[in-house]
Design a protein around this motif. Structure first.
Motif, PDB file in Angstrom:
ATOM      1  N   CYS A   1     -18.384  38.348  13.457  1.00 50.98           N
ATOM      2  CA  CYS A   1     -16.944  38.165  13.589  1.00 50.98           C
ATOM      3  C   CYS A   1     -16.293  39.546  13.548  1.00 50.98           C
ATOM      4  O   CYS A   1     -16.794  40.448  12.870  1.00 50.98           O
ATOM      5  CB  CYS A   1     -16.395  37.305  12.454  1.00 50.98           C
ATOM      6  SG  CYS A   1     -14.596  37.177  12.548  1.00 50.98           S
ATOM      7  N   GLN A   2     -15.166  39.677  14.275  1.00 56.30           N
ATOM      8  CA  GLN A   2     -14.469  40.987  14.294  1.00 56.30           C
ATOM      9  C   GLN A   2     -13.893  41.338  12.930  1.00 56.30           C
ATOM     10  O   GLN A   2     -13.690  42.508  12.617  1.00 56.30           O
ATOM     11  CB  GLN A   2     -13.371  41.008  15.365  1.00 56.30           C
ATOM     12  CG  GLN A   2     -12.079  40.261  15.021  1.00 56.30           C
ATOM     13  CD  GLN A   2     -12.244  38.752  15.018  1.00 56.30           C
ATOM     14  OE1 GLN A   2     -13.174  38.226  15.625  1.00 56.30           O
ATOM     15  NE2 GLN A   2     -11.365  38.040  14.329  1.00 56.30           N
ATOM     16  N   ASP A   3     -13.623  40.305  12.091  1.00 57.84           N
ATOM     17  CA  ASP A   3     -13.037  40.610  10.776  1.00 57.84           C
ATOM     18  C   ASP A   3     -14.133  40.937   9.765  1.00 57.84           C
ATOM     19  O   ASP A   3     -14.849  40.059   9.304  1.00 57.84           O
ATOM     20  CB  ASP A   3     -12.180  39.446  10.268  1.00 57.84           C
ATOM     21  CG  ASP A   3     -11.486  39.801   8.957  1.00 57.84           C
ATOM     22  OD1 ASP A   3     -11.567  40.973   8.555  1.00 57.84           O
ATOM     23  OD2 ASP A   3     -10.873  38.910   8.341  1.00 57.84           O
TER      24      ASP A   3
ATOM     25  N   PRO B   1     -10.484  35.360  17.810  1.00 59.16           N
ATOM     26  CA  PRO B   1      -9.070  35.145  17.474  1.00 59.16           C
ATOM     27  C   PRO B   1      -8.798  35.285  15.976  1.00 59.16           C
ATOM     28  O   PRO B   1      -9.705  35.157  15.155  1.00 59.16           O
ATOM     29  CB  PRO B   1      -8.844  33.693  17.885  1.00 59.16           C
ATOM     30  CG  PRO B   1     -10.179  33.040  17.689  1.00 59.16           C
ATOM     31  CD  PRO B   1     -11.192  34.085  18.074  1.00 59.16           C
TER      32      PRO B   1
ATOM     33  N   LYS C   1      -6.103  30.851  16.779  1.00 58.37           N
ATOM     34  CA  LYS C   1      -6.902  29.780  16.169  1.00 58.37           C
ATOM     35  C   LYS C   1      -6.137  29.146  15.012  1.00 58.37           C
ATOM     36  O   LYS C   1      -5.251  29.782  14.414  1.00 58.37           O
ATOM     37  CB  LYS C   1      -8.258  30.302  15.709  1.00 58.37           C
ATOM     38  CG  LYS C   1      -8.149  31.350  14.605  1.00 58.37           C
ATOM     39  CD  LYS C   1      -9.225  31.191  13.584  1.00 58.37           C
ATOM     40  CE  LYS C   1      -9.250  32.339  12.600  1.00 58.37           C
ATOM     41  NZ  LYS C   1      -9.223  31.919  11.211  1.00 58.37           N
TER      42      LYS C   1
ATOM     43  N   GLY D   1      -8.991  35.477   6.958  1.00 60.96           N
ATOM     44  CA  GLY D   1      -8.471  34.147   7.293  1.00 60.96           C
ATOM     45  C   GLY D   1      -8.925  33.100   6.302  1.00 60.96           C
ATOM     46  O   GLY D   1      -8.126  32.273   5.834  1.00 60.96           O
ATOM     47  N   CYS D   2     -10.202  33.143   5.946  1.00 63.57           N
ATOM     48  CA  CYS D   2     -10.693  32.162   4.965  1.00 63.57           C
ATOM     49  C   CYS D   2     -10.218  32.529   3.558  1.00 63.57           C
ATOM     50  O   CYS D   2      -9.923  31.647   2.756  1.00 63.57           O
ATOM     51  CB  CYS D   2     -12.204  31.989   5.045  1.00 63.57           C
ATOM     52  SG  CYS D   2     -13.165  33.468   4.777  1.00 63.57           S
TER      53      CYS D   2
ATOM     54  N   GLY E   1     -14.046  37.111   5.231  1.00 60.33           N
ATOM     55  CA  GLY E   1     -12.910  37.386   6.109  1.00 60.33           C
ATOM     56  C   GLY E   1     -11.563  37.046   5.508  1.00 60.33           C
ATOM     57  O   GLY E   1     -11.451  36.243   4.571  1.00 60.33           O
TER      58      GLY E   1
ATOM     59  N   GLY F   1      -9.507  28.266   8.090  1.00 56.75           N
ATOM     60  CA  GLY F   1     -10.502  29.230   7.590  1.00 56.75           C
ATOM     61  C   GLY F   1     -11.770  29.171   8.423  1.00 56.75           C
ATOM     62  O   GLY F   1     -12.854  29.449   7.925  1.00 56.75           O
ATOM     63  N   CYS F   2     -11.628  28.798   9.694  1.00 56.70           N
ATOM     64  CA  CYS F   2     -12.763  28.645  10.610  1.00 56.70           C
ATOM     65  C   CYS F   2     -13.798  27.686  10.045  1.00 56.70           C
ATOM     66  O   CYS F   2     -14.941  28.060   9.773  1.00 56.70           O
ATOM     67  CB  CYS F   2     -13.393  29.985  10.968  1.00 56.70           C
ATOM     68  SG  CYS F   2     -12.305  30.976  12.002  1.00 56.70           S
TER      69      CYS F   2
ATOM     70  N   CYS G   1     -15.552  30.910   5.603  1.00 58.71           N
ATOM     71  CA  CYS G   1     -15.749  30.388   6.963  1.00 58.71           C
ATOM     72  C   CYS G   1     -17.232  30.187   7.275  1.00 58.71           C
ATOM     73  O   CYS G   1     -18.103  30.633   6.531  1.00 58.71           O
ATOM     74  CB  CYS G   1     -15.170  31.388   7.957  1.00 58.71           C
ATOM     75  SG  CYS G   1     -15.640  33.106   7.650  1.00 58.71           S
ATOM     76  N   TRP G   2     -17.499  29.573   8.437  1.00 62.33           N
ATOM     77  CA  TRP G   2     -18.901  29.393   8.860  1.00 62.33           C
ATOM     78  C   TRP G   2     -19.579  30.754   8.990  1.00 62.33           C
ATOM     79  O   TRP G   2     -20.804  30.842   8.836  1.00 62.33           O
ATOM     80  CB  TRP G   2     -18.980  28.597  10.178  1.00 62.33           C
ATOM     81  CG  TRP G   2     -18.409  29.330  11.369  1.00 62.33           C
ATOM     82  CD1 TRP G   2     -17.171  29.170  11.909  1.00 62.33           C
ATOM     83  CD2 TRP G   2     -19.049  30.372  12.134  1.00 62.33           C
ATOM     84  NE1 TRP G   2     -16.986  30.045  12.954  1.00 62.33           N
ATOM     85  CE2 TRP G   2     -18.127  30.789  13.120  1.00 62.33           C
ATOM     86  CE3 TRP G   2     -20.300  30.985  12.086  1.00 62.33           C
ATOM     87  CZ2 TRP G   2     -18.426  31.796  14.044  1.00 62.33           C
ATOM     88  CZ3 TRP G   2     -20.588  31.984  13.000  1.00 62.33           C
ATOM     89  CH2 TRP G   2     -19.659  32.373  13.963  1.00 62.33           C
ATOM     90  N   ALA G   3     -18.803  31.814   9.300  1.00 64.92           N
ATOM     91  CA  ALA G   3     -19.379  33.154   9.457  1.00 64.92           C
ATOM     92  C   ALA G   3     -19.605  33.745   8.058  1.00 64.92           C
ATOM     93  O   ALA G   3     -18.948  34.699   7.650  1.00 64.92           O
ATOM     94  CB  ALA G   3     -18.454  34.040  10.286  1.00 64.92           C
TER      95      ALA G   3
ATOM     96  N   GLY H   1     -12.787  30.419  16.358  1.00 64.58           N
ATOM     97  CA  GLY H   1     -12.710  31.491  15.368  1.00 64.58           C
ATOM     98  C   GLY H   1     -14.089  32.017  15.018  1.00 64.58           C
ATOM     99  O   GLY H   1     -15.037  31.249  14.852  1.00 64.58           O
ATOM    100  N   GLY H   2     -14.181  33.313  14.904  1.00 63.94           N
ATOM    101  CA  GLY H   2     -15.438  33.946  14.516  1.00 63.94           C
ATOM    102  C   GLY H   2     -16.362  34.234  15.684  1.00 63.94           C
ATOM    103  O   GLY H   2     -17.330  34.981  15.523  1.00 63.94           O
TER     104      GLY H   2
ATOM    105  N   ARG I   1     -21.188  35.690   5.849  1.00 63.99           N
ATOM    106  CA  ARG I   1     -22.021  36.881   5.935  1.00 63.99           C
ATOM    107  C   ARG I   1     -22.306  37.422   4.546  1.00 63.99           C
ATOM    108  O   ARG I   1     -21.493  38.136   3.980  1.00 63.99           O
ATOM    109  CB  ARG I   1     -21.299  37.927   6.809  1.00 63.99           C
ATOM    110  CG  ARG I   1     -21.211  37.535   8.263  1.00 63.99           C
ATOM    111  CD  ARG I   1     -20.029  38.165   8.945  1.00 63.99           C
ATOM    112  NE  ARG I   1     -18.769  37.618   8.494  1.00 63.99           N
ATOM    113  CZ  ARG I   1     -17.572  38.121   8.785  1.00 63.99           C
ATOM    114  NH1 ARG I   1     -17.486  39.228   9.493  1.00 63.99           N
ATOM    115  NH2 ARG I   1     -16.471  37.546   8.350  1.00 63.99           N
TER     116      ARG I   1
HETATM  117  S1  SF4 Z   1     -14.942  33.540  11.069  1.00 62.76           S
HETATM  118 FE1  SF4 Z   1     -12.765  33.070  11.099  1.00 62.76          FE
HETATM  119  S2  SF4 Z   1     -12.064  33.034   8.961  1.00 62.76           S
HETATM  120 FE2  SF4 Z   1     -14.053  34.037   9.066  1.00 62.76          FE
HETATM  121  S3  SF4 Z   1     -13.504  36.153   9.157  1.00 62.76           S
HETATM  122 FE3  SF4 Z   1     -13.840  35.472  11.224  1.00 62.76          FE
HETATM  123  S4  SF4 Z   1     -11.864  34.874  12.024  1.00 62.76           S
HETATM  124 FE4  SF4 Z   1     -11.661  35.040   9.800  1.00 62.76          FE
END
Ligand code: SF4
Ligand code: LMR
Length: 513
Positions: free
Chosen positions: A64-66, A396, A421, A146-147, A144, A188-189, A276-278, A444-445, A280
């Protein structure tokens, strides 16, 4: 200790965490994918997610970019120099940022300037502990923003929307956790993982919640009450029907881990950290003399591969109408779109997130946005030796933060489509109807998946806001997103929110008495 080798080991930990999703998380994502019916929006989203996980792996690029808040948890034998470890982490963070493995993510809270290297007051977070083993245990989570915004802390007793009164007991805790999943919706994806901390004060409660995210997804709680609670939540949160990205579907939650600590007589906090699902997070054991990595954590078991379904094949199976649009887009084309349509965009799009929206609310746009597409995105960018910019990751960001500005800005500049998103609110929905605009939800992600659709960077404005916040001019081909809010007053987000609230109310009756 060998400082150079230690720095190298920390660099490896950072890059692996950012680019290679751990096996326990992959297993959970794979199981979710198998539960969804082919052709549904949820199945298509999970296809995009798994394709993205594989692309990040192959290109050694951010999932993910974040980059999120890099948080290290380090245990050291007595006598090991923790300052040396801290220095190695700082140097490794800086290097990983330079190499495009992390987005510069540390922002001055007062003046908004980006430090550019992921270092600054409070960044990264490093927590040290001593232990009596003879090696270093170093773990990292990139959680991230967002989450993080969907974390929630309850103070019991309280009255919760949908699910009613939550008292100071196990059943009250159960209600808080169910509510926490509901209130996160897809923002939060989802599908997500939650860490829950019972007790403590406001800060130690959140710490405990976040510490749960370092547990393995497949581990079983040793505390019998908490094991039952975790199992209950896993069984029932998915009945809320929020689904991947809040599109509806069978899987809303991929993991729930609960920890407990003592509290003060007057306080009873239930703190929930939403990931989120991402998800990490990785860890290593490090040799105290050589600084070398001995072992990786969370990577037990067989490789989890995802069969790579081609984008084209997905469309054939999908029941949605697919519409290809070339920017600039006309009002007529937009009015033809309905919630559920899949849109493929060719041509230009312009990124704009928090700083740009605030700026555009009182200033002129640096480019003509008439008929154009705004992408809520803060990408990872790298400049080559010739001075040309390249997109390294570009998924996004959560759109709802732009709710106060979006409607006015669309009308004033003639913007026809907004991509982000998690959906937007009633103000934007009304503006879409009045002006002839559409809101498109990207997955997202899926930062690698979307970076691949970007064929060129044609310019950038407002770089003074920093890389994630600048307005990037991107030329795209086949950028795919779903219409979730249209110009006819329909919002999928509003629908899912309403139906999941009704479902939440089904869990009102006491379970743990
Ligand atoms: S996967 Fe979604 S919530 Fe998690 S960091 Fe990336 S954009 Fe944000
Ligand atoms: O900052 C971002 O790029 C995304 C953020 O993590 C979000 O989920 O909104």
């Amino acid at each position: 200790m060998n400082h150079e080798q230690l720095q190298q080991s920390m660099y490896k930990l950072i890059v692996e965490t950012s680019t290679n999703l751990p096996k326990d998380v992959r297993r959970a994502v794979k199981a979710a994918k198998e539960r969804e019916n082919a052709g549904t929006r949820a199945a298509m989203s999970l296809d995009t997610i798994t394709t993205n996980i594989k692309m990040a792996d192959d290109h050694i690029s951010p999932i993910c970019q974040d980059t999120g808040m890099p948080t290290f948890k380090i245990k050291t034998p007595v006598g090991v120099n923790q300052i040396q470890i801290q220095k190695a982490i700082y140097a490794a963070m800086e290097q990983a940022t330079k190499d495009g493995k992390l987005r510069p993510n540390s922002v001055d809270s007062l003046d908004g300037s980006n430090s550019g290297n992921n270092l600054g007051p409070g960044t990264p977070v490093i927590k040290f502990e001593q232990w009596e083993e003879d090696y270093i245990d170093a773990r990292l989570i990139l959680k991230g923003g967002g989450c993080e915004n969907k974390n929630i802390q309850y103070s019991l007793p309280c009255e919760l929307e949908g699910i009613g009164k939550a008292g100071r007991d196990l059943d009250g805790i159960r209600k808080c956790i169910m509510h926490s999943v509901y209130q996160a919706q897809g923002q939060g994806c989802s599908a997500g993982f939650i860490g829950v901390g019972i007790g403590g004060d406001r800060s130690s409660g959140y710490d405990l919640a976040k510490a749960q995210l370092f547990r393995g997804v497949d581990d079983v709680n040793e505390n019998e009450d908490l094991r039952k609670l975790e199992e209950y939540v896993m069984a029932h949160a998915n009945e809320l029907g929020i689904g991947t990205m809040g599109f509806g579907g069978e899987t809303t939650l991929l993991g729930c881990k609960v920890g407990v600590m003592n509290r003060l007589p007057a306080s009873f906090f239930v703190s929930v950290a939403y990931n989120c699902w991402a998800y990490r997070r990785l860890g290593v054991s490090v040799n105290t003399e050589t600084g070398e990595i001995n072992e990786w954590y969370y990577q037990d078991g067989e490789d989890v591969s995802f069969d790579t379904v081609q984008k084209e094949e997905q469309e054939v199976k999908s029941e949605s109408r697919v519409v290809t649009l070339q920017a600039p887009i006309t009002e007529e084309q937009i009015r033809d779109l309905k919630v559920g349509d899949v849109v493929k965009i060719n041509g230009m799009m312009y990124t704009g997130r928090d700083a740009i929206h605030k700026y555009l609310s009182t200033n002129d746009s640096p480019v003509d946005l008439n008929g154009q597409v705004i992408y809520h995105c803060g990408p990872v960018m790298l400049k080559d030796a010739e001075g040309q910019w390249h997109v390294k990751a570009a998924g996004p960001t959560t759109s709802i933060r732009e709710e106060p500005y979006q409607g006015d800005i669309m009308k004033r500049f003639g913007i026809r489509a907004v991509i982000g998103k998690g959906g937007m609110g009633p103000k934007t929905l009304q503006a879409l109807g009045e002006h002839g605009g559409v809101y498109l939800n990207a997955i997202g992600g899926a930062a690698q998946y979307y970076a691949d659709c970007i064929k060129g960077v044609e310019g950038v404005d407002l770089m003074n806001f920093g890389i994630p916040e600048a307005m990037w001019h991107l030329r795209v081909e086949g950028f795919t997103a779903v219409v979730t809010m249209d110009s006819h007053g329909n919002s999928l987000h509003e629908e899912v929110n309403k139906s999941s609230l009704e479902k939440l109310a089904k869990f009102k009756e006491p379970v743990f008495v």
